[in-house]
Scaffold this motif. Structure first.
Motif, short mmCIF file in Angstrom:
data_model
loop_
_atom_site.label_atom_id
_atom_site.label_comp_id
_atom_site.label_asym_id
_atom_site.label_seq_id
_atom_site.Cartn_x
_atom_site.Cartn_y
_atom_site.Cartn_z
N MET A 1 1.09 -73.09 40.15
CA MET A 1 0.32 -73.83 41.15
C MET A 1 -1.12 -73.36 41.17
SD MET A 1 2.80 -74.16 44.48
CE MET A 1 1.38 -74.60 45.51
N ALA A 2 -2.04 -74.31 41.33
CA ALA A 2 -3.46 -73.96 41.41
C ALA A 2 -3.76 -73.34 42.77
CB ALA A 2 -4.31 -75.21 41.20
N ASP A 3 -4.74 -72.44 42.78
CA ASP A 3 -5.17 -71.85 44.04
C ASP A 3 -5.80 -72.91 44.93
OD1 ASP A 3 -4.37 -69.34 43.36
OD2 ASP A 3 -6.34 -68.62 42.76
N GLU A 4 -5.55 -72.80 46.23
CA GLU A 4 -6.27 -73.63 47.20
C GLU A 4 -7.38 -72.77 47.78
OE1 GLU A 4 -5.16 -76.45 50.95
OE2 GLU A 4 -4.82 -74.30 51.20
N VAL A 5 -8.61 -73.20 47.54
CA VAL A 5 -9.77 -72.43 48.01
C VAL A 5 -10.65 -73.35 48.86
CG1 VAL A 5 -11.75 -71.01 47.34
CG2 VAL A 5 -9.71 -71.05 45.88
N GLU A 25 -20.61 -68.64 40.02
CA GLU A 25 -20.66 -67.69 38.91
C GLU A 25 -19.28 -67.52 38.26
OE1 GLU A 25 -23.12 -65.22 37.40
OE2 GLU A 25 -24.11 -67.11 37.87
N LYS A 26 -18.25 -67.54 39.09
CA LYS A 26 -16.88 -67.35 38.60
C LYS A 26 -16.24 -68.65 38.10
CE LYS A 26 -16.49 -62.93 39.82
NZ LYS A 26 -16.08 -61.84 38.92
N GLY A 27 -16.90 -69.78 38.38
CA GLY A 27 -16.34 -71.07 37.97
C GLY A 27 -15.11 -71.47 38.76
N VAL A 28 -15.08 -71.07 40.03
CA VAL A 28 -13.92 -71.37 40.89
C VAL A 28 -14.09 -72.75 41.53
CG1 VAL A 28 -12.60 -70.63 42.91
CG2 VAL A 28 -13.60 -68.92 41.38
N ASP A 29 -13.08 -73.57 41.41
CA ASP A 29 -13.07 -74.87 42.11
C ASP A 29 -12.68 -74.64 43.56
OD1 ASP A 29 -13.74 -76.43 39.88
OD2 ASP A 29 -11.65 -76.45 39.20
N VAL A 71 -17.85 -61.94 49.05
CA VAL A 71 -18.35 -61.81 47.67
C VAL A 71 -17.54 -60.76 46.92
CG1 VAL A 71 -20.33 -61.17 46.22
CG2 VAL A 71 -20.67 -62.65 48.22
N GLN A 72 -17.23 -59.63 47.57
CA GLN A 72 -16.41 -58.60 46.93
C GLN A 72 -15.02 -59.14 46.63
OE1 GLN A 72 -16.53 -54.60 48.76
NE2 GLN A 72 -18.37 -55.25 49.84
N TYR A 73 -14.46 -59.90 47.56
CA TYR A 73 -13.13 -60.48 47.37
C TYR A 73 -13.14 -61.44 46.17
CZ TYR A 73 -8.86 -63.13 48.29
OH TYR A 73 -7.62 -63.74 48.17
N ILE A 74 -14.16 -62.27 46.10
CA ILE A 74 -14.28 -63.22 44.98
C ILE A 74 -14.37 -62.46 43.66
CG2 ILE A 74 -15.82 -64.92 43.89
CD1 ILE A 74 -16.52 -65.83 46.81
N ASP A 75 -15.15 -61.38 43.66
CA ASP A 75 -15.33 -60.59 42.44
C ASP A 75 -14.03 -59.94 41.99
OD1 ASP A 75 -17.06 -59.64 40.39
OD2 ASP A 75 -17.18 -57.70 41.37
N THR A 77 -10.87 -60.93 42.92
CA THR A 77 -9.80 -61.90 42.73
C THR A 77 -9.94 -62.66 41.41
OG1 THR A 77 -9.58 -62.16 45.13
CG2 THR A 77 -8.60 -63.89 43.76
N TRP A 78 -11.18 -63.04 41.09
CA TRP A 78 -11.45 -63.75 39.84
C TRP A 78 -12.24 -62.80 38.92
CZ3 TRP A 78 -11.69 -66.22 44.66
CH2 TRP A 78 -10.73 -67.22 44.85
#
Length: 219
Positions: A1-5, A25-29, A71-75, A77-78
């Protein structure tokens, strides 16, 4: 399953812009939801019941609040693409120090530049310029605070560049005149799609501040 963000945000917020740049920067949808801060959504109040503020990143139903933490979480997680924090512990500590410095100085002194007049405005201008000069010294001859690539401190600071025109116009000064190295850094950051497609037009910010002034009775 794709992440829901989902990102709960407000378009002129430099804090929300941090999350948007990091996600780009991370290319997260993700789904972007612009909040009406005068009539906050039930989702925002539920996801951030402590501060009731944006931005909030909702990842698979779980909220992450406060922009630098986001921002730290995004870094983390991805982590497979575009690392934002340095790999070594000292580098991470230093980056966190300067991001915290940005948090403590930029918004407060910048806001006082457009809210205040006379001596209070002059004091705010001096505080803002002094902070920018310290950041300029930390940048040194590096292309970015993160070295050769956009990093954590860059993401923390560059959103405020969209507010520079407002500070300069209301305060009647030039940031480029005082901090030419930092101004060149802003232009380098704007060459990146993650930044240029996130930061709103400076005139739009200025118009938004004009509306705030009328609302608060600031001449």
């Amino acid at each position: 399953m794709a992440d829901e963000v989902i990102l709960l945000d407000f378009w002129p917020s430099p804090f929300g812009m941090r999350a948007r740049i990091a996600l780009a920067e991370k290319g997260v949808d993700y789904e972007y939801r612009d909040e009406n801060l005068a009539n906050k959504s039930s989702l925002l109040l539920r996801m951030n019941p402590v501060h009731k503020k944006i931005p909030v990143l909702v990842h698979n139903g779980k909220p992450v609040c406060e922009s630098l933490i986001i921002v730290q979480y995004i870094d983390e997680t991805w982590s497979d693409k575009a690392p934002l924090l340095p790999k070594d512990a000292y580098g991470r500590a230093r980056a966190r120090f300067w991001a915290d410095f940005v948090d403590k100085k930029m918004f407060d002194s910048g806001s006082r530049v457009w809210k205040c007049k006379g001596e209070d405005q002059e004091a705010a201008k001096k505080e803002l310029i002094d902070a920018l000069k310290l950041l300029e010294a930390e940048l040194g001859e590096k292309p970015f605070f993160g070295g050769d690539t956009l990093g954590y401190v860059d993401v923390a600071l560059v959103p405020f560049a969209s507010w520079f025109y407002t500070y300069e116009t209301d305060g009647k000064f030039s940031i480029e005149e005082h901090c030419p190295v930092l101004s060149a850094w802003v232009k380098r950051c704007m060459e990146k799609d993650s930044v240029s497609k996130t930061l709103p037009d400076s005139l739009k910010i200025y118009e938004f501040v004009g509306v705030l002034k009328k609302r608060y009775g600031i001449e």
